[in-house]
Design a protein around this motif. Sequence first.
Motif, mmCIF file in Angstrom:
data_model
loop_
_atom_site.group_PDB
_atom_site.id
_atom_site.type_symbol
_atom_site.label_atom_id
_atom_site.label_comp_id
_atom_site.label_asym_id
_atom_site.label_seq_id
_atom_site.Cartn_x
_atom_site.Cartn_y
_atom_site.Cartn_z
ATOM 1 N N ASP A 211 0.804 -1.221 0.000
ATOM 2 C CA ASP A 211 0.000 0.000 0.000
ATOM 3 C C ASP A 211 0.842 1.279 0.000
ATOM 4 O OD1 ASP A 211 -2.201 -1.604 0.002
ATOM 5 O OD2 ASP A 211 -2.893 -1.082 2.019
ATOM 6 N N CYS A 212 2.060 1.213 0.543
ATOM 7 C CA CYS A 212 2.886 2.423 0.623
ATOM 8 C C CYS A 212 3.836 2.574 -0.571
ATOM 9 C CB CYS A 212 3.694 2.436 1.923
ATOM 10 S SG CYS A 212 2.663 2.626 3.402
ATOM 11 N N ARG A 213 3.869 1.575 -1.429
ATOM 12 C CA ARG A 213 4.760 1.634 -2.581
ATOM 13 C C ARG A 213 4.335 2.781 -3.501
ATOM 14 N NH1 ARG A 213 5.347 -3.683 -6.199
ATOM 15 N NH2 ARG A 213 6.806 -4.411 -4.597
ATOM 16 N N GLY A 214 5.296 3.615 -3.891
ATOM 17 C CA GLY A 214 5.024 4.715 -4.806
ATOM 18 C C GLY A 214 4.487 5.969 -4.155
ATOM 19 N N LYS A 215 4.296 5.956 -2.843
ATOM 20 C CA LYS A 215 3.754 7.129 -2.149
ATOM 21 C C LYS A 215 4.882 7.965 -1.548
ATOM 22 C CE LYS A 215 -0.861 5.411 -1.022
ATOM 23 N NZ LYS A 215 -0.846 4.319 -1.999
ATOM 24 N N VAL A 216 4.733 9.290 -1.600
ATOM 25 C CA VAL A 216 5.726 10.174 -1.001
ATOM 26 C C VAL A 216 5.723 10.024 0.514
ATOM 27 C CG1 VAL A 216 6.395 12.590 -0.658
ATOM 28 C CG2 VAL A 216 5.592 11.806 -2.913
ATOM 29 N N PHE A 217 4.526 9.876 1.089
ATOM 30 C CA PHE A 217 4.389 9.668 2.537
ATOM 31 C C PHE A 217 3.524 8.436 2.755
ATOM 32 C CE2 PHE A 217 2.332 10.199 6.663
ATOM 33 C CZ PHE A 217 3.420 10.499 7.475
ATOM 34 N N GLY A 218 4.001 7.519 3.579
ATOM 35 C CA GLY A 218 3.301 6.252 3.782
ATOM 36 C C GLY A 218 2.137 6.356 4.744
ATOM 37 N N LEU A 219 1.099 7.080 4.352
ATOM 38 C CA LEU A 219 -0.072 7.239 5.217
ATOM 39 C C LEU A 219 -0.713 5.890 5.580
ATOM 40 C CD1 LEU A 219 -1.980 9.147 6.690
ATOM 41 C CD2 LEU A 219 -3.305 9.357 4.559
ATOM 42 N N PRO A 220 -0.785 4.908 4.663
ATOM 43 C CA PRO A 220 -1.370 3.623 5.062
ATOM 44 C C PRO A 220 -0.640 2.980 6.246
ATOM 45 C CG PRO A 220 -1.263 3.759 2.681
ATOM 46 C CD PRO A 220 -0.517 4.950 3.214
ATOM 47 N N ALA A 221 0.662 3.180 6.336
ATOM 48 C CA ALA A 221 1.408 2.622 7.470
ATOM 49 C C ALA A 221 0.936 3.218 8.783
ATOM 50 C CB ALA A 221 2.907 2.868 7.296
ATOM 51 N N VAL A 222 0.604 4.515 8.763
ATOM 52 C CA VAL A 222 0.104 5.187 9.962
ATOM 53 C C VAL A 222 -1.304 4.698 10.280
ATOM 54 C CG1 VAL A 222 -0.375 7.408 11.040
ATOM 55 C CG2 VAL A 222 1.512 7.195 9.400
ATOM 56 N N GLN A 223 -2.132 4.615 9.270
ATOM 57 C CA GLN A 223 -3.523 4.196 9.473
ATOM 58 C C GLN A 223 -3.608 2.790 10.058
ATOM 59 O OE1 GLN A 223 -4.744 4.761 5.397
ATOM 60 N NE2 GLN A 223 -5.719 6.733 5.838
ATOM 61 N N HIS A 224 -2.719 1.913 9.634
ATOM 62 C CA HIS A 224 -2.746 0.525 10.090
ATOM 63 C C HIS A 224 -1.775 0.253 11.247
ATOM 64 C CE1 HIS A 224 -5.359 -0.669 6.804
ATOM 65 N NE2 HIS A 224 -4.571 -0.020 5.960
ATOM 66 N N ALA A 225 -1.123 1.311 11.751
ATOM 67 C CA ALA A 225 -0.167 1.151 12.861
ATOM 68 C C ALA A 225 0.833 0.034 12.561
ATOM 69 C CB ALA A 225 -0.907 0.882 14.167
ATOM 70 N N CYS A 226 1.432 0.105 11.380
ATOM 71 C CA CYS A 226 2.277 -0.996 10.903
ATOM 72 C C CYS A 226 3.566 -1.153 11.688
ATOM 73 C CB CYS A 226 2.607 -0.796 9.427
ATOM 74 S SG CYS A 226 1.197 -1.015 8.327
#
Length: 397
Positions: free
Chosen positions: A136-151
């Motif tokens: 989900d974070c591939r290609g993103k400038v900021f990995g917002l999905p990582a924050v949303q999912h508390a990865c």
Amino acid sequence: MKPGLKIVVAHNRYAAASPSGENIIVDAEIAQLRAAGVTVVPFLRSSDEIGDLPAAQQALLPLSPIYNRASQQALADLLRAEQPDVLHLHNPYPLLSPWVVRTAHKHGVPVIQTVHNYRQVCAPGLYFRDGHVCHDCRGKVFGLPAVQHACYRGSRAQSAIMAATLAVHRGTWRSVDRYIALTSAIADHLRDYGIPADRISVKPNAIPDPWPTLATPGSAGPAGPAGRGFLFAARLSPEKGLGLLLDAWRGYAEGELGTLRIAGDGPLRPLAESVAASRADVTYLGPLDRAATLAQIAAAACVVAPSVWHDVLPTIVLEALACGRPVLGTTMGGIPYLVGDAGWVVEPEPVAVSAGLKAAHAGAARLATTARQRYEESFAPDVLVQRLIDIYEEVAT
């Protein structure tokens, strides 16, 4: 070899409570380089040190992945004193930070990094969350999905810091002079990240031959008669595939495949203990040190590496090959690259693993010689250390 070649090896050691194949590899590589005549200056930090840090440093620890002032000052002093040809970085988190690349370049020292995971893009470095592969974070400038999912460590706050770290250091990572990709799969990951192919060298890890410490007088050697049963030895976490393996194992009658021994610790320990308590053909050994793990490998007929994530280069596979033991692995990450013709590679699903277990039970003994030959030809130190030295010299010139 260039006369007087001097390398700084930078690595943040993982905590002792979470045994890491990466720590083993770094230690082995330092020893191998020194044996080959390279001057190695370690610049090591350990996550075990965190509890002993001064209060001021502990207060700043949440920002350490972005910038750690104490580490940068110490590294700058070391570079001025030693004048190395190359800085070789492994894991920078949390006490070094990727800023070591900038510090080295400021002092005119080129940087090589061995890529052990997917941390340039993925906050936890696994491309895996909630039991499945995740990009989900591939290609993103900021990995917002990582924050949303508390990865990262199950914390949104820590995940936000790591996502910010990856955003801040995107340019840092792209300035690394040469990447060492442990397998072709990691090379693909780096190219997808934007690293030019001419700055990527594929070189797997080398592990020292464990057989001299395992052999007993009169033993037939690592390619001699195999042991008995299957061995799973890894962190007991979802991505390593213990649940997948046990699902496949329970499809057979008790004793039909011989025995399964499980070694390791982690969040799935209760599962290992429960299955071992309910079946006589499954034994849970608990966490083992490296010597005990190697002894268990040598006692097995086949080692199982059923990862369900893109496992980069599981050390247990290399250790199995070195002991002359074939491997049943999945198609994930670097596992097919490692196993080659010395075992079986199946899709990460119960039906495929079940079929693989049956095939390995019938054919493991016949592949002992093949497994040992694969180690000697592809993963032994005398093969790979010279390749690493060649990379150093290319970058240093």
